[in-house]
Design an enzyme around this catalytic site. Structure first.
Site, PDB file in Angstrom:
ATOM      1  N   GLU A  69      -9.152  -5.938  -8.903  1.00 15.41           N
ATOM      2  CA  GLU A  69     -10.046  -5.802  -7.776  1.00 15.41           C
ATOM      3  C   GLU A  69      -9.449  -6.212  -6.455  1.00 15.41           C
ATOM      4  OE1 GLU A  69     -12.538  -3.806  -7.591  1.00 15.41           O
ATOM      5  OE2 GLU A  69     -13.097  -3.795  -9.645  1.00 15.41           O
ATOM      6  N   CYS A  98       8.221  -0.004   2.593  1.00 15.67           N
ATOM      7  CA  CYS A  98       8.585   0.825   3.890  1.00 15.67           C
ATOM      8  C   CYS A  98       8.360  -0.217   5.013  1.00 15.67           C
ATOM      9  CB  CYS A  98       7.424   1.853   4.336  1.00 15.67           C
ATOM     10  SG  CYS A  98       7.908   3.131   5.096  1.00 15.67           S
TER      11      CYS A  98
END
Length: 283
Positions: free
Chosen positions: A91, A185
């Site tokens: 989670e 990124c």
């Protein structure tokens, strides 16, 4: 007859002198369906450990000509790694520096993706109502349940995160307590928060979006101007090694720091992170 799409950045009417990417750049670098695949975790994790997502809470990034780039976290770079990790049994919670909602680059949302979009809708409230990072940091200790810190990409990661003492404290805690750090990124720009103090990432190798590519994107209208600084240069100054100089969807593991070069690496990074975390936290 071929219709030529415009390379002019598109006006964001929600803010003065602000712009979305051009139609042309969106046609080249976004898709209504993601490349999600390989989500196969027959023995998912069943324990209490979870992921802490440090998300962007600011939308507008100033460029060198004064125009604002309308940005945030890239949906693919955020949701594909989380999809894999969630499928593997982990989670997640979301935190921002301010405690205000996560900003997404909705123009890159894979709005026709029949797996990613329901996943996003299921967890949207976490992004809309994040924790305040300072509150999370204040509670961190050796027994904290976070197994990893995940910093998604998107140019929104360049705003605030590189200067945040709370980001620095969270990263220091993760490395010193043998937790995973996951990013891709522009997300590794958050590592710059470690510049002015204890830097446990000195000497680490990562993948990240190349500065050279950022310098080219204004030519196709992806951004309305050039960046005022480049995070790759700054990461190298603080002792980090960026191993890629192009965008190929590459991912890399250096100890427990897992990184990818671009949105094209999001699916592979999700797989890598899920596999590594399952191996580390196997029952």
């Amino acid at each position: 007859m071929t219709v030529q799409t415009s390379k002019n950045p598109q006006v964001d009417i929600a803010e003065d002198n602000a712009f979305f990417p051009s139609e042309y750049s969106l046609s080249q670098y976004t898709s209504p369906v993601s490349d999600l695949d390989g989500v196969d975790y027959p023995k998912p994790y069943r324990g209490k450990h979870k992921i802490l997502v440090i998300a962007a809470d600011e939308r507008y990034l100033p460029t060198d000509n004064g125009k604002l780039f309308s940005t945030g976290n890239h949906p693919i770079e955020t949701l594909l790694p989380l999809y894999h990790l969630h499928a593997a049994g982990f989670e997640f919670e979301v935190a921002t520096i301010s405690g205000l909602m996560t900003k997404f680059e909705y123009w890159a949302m894979p709005h026709k993706d029949e797996k990613v979009m329901p996943f996003f809708e299921q967890h949207k409230s976490l992004f809309r109502n994040p924790k305040k990072l300072a509150d999370v940091v204040a509670s961190l200790n050796a027994d904290s349940e976070y197994a990893a810190i995940f910093v998604p990409g998107g140019h929104g990661a360049l705003i605030g995160l590189p200067e945040s003492q709370d980001v620095a404290a969270a990263l220091q805690w993760a490395i010193k307590n043998d937790r995973f750090v996951i990013s891709l990124c522009h997300g590794p720009a958050a590592f710059l928060a470690l510049r002015h103090g204890d830097n446990p990432l000195n000497g680490y190798s990562i993948c990240a979006f190349p500065d050279a590519a950022d310098k080219q994107t204004p030519e196709i209208g992806y951004m309305p101007g050039h960046l005022t600084w480049y995070f790759g240069e700054e990461l190298k100054k603080m002792g980090m090694n960026i191993i890629n100089d192009d965008i190929t969807g590459r991912v890399h593991k250096d100890r427990k720091v897992l990184t990818g070069d671009s949105p094209f690496a999001a699916n592979a990074l999700g797989k890598l992170a899920a596999q590594e975390m399952l191996a580390a936290y196997a029952d």
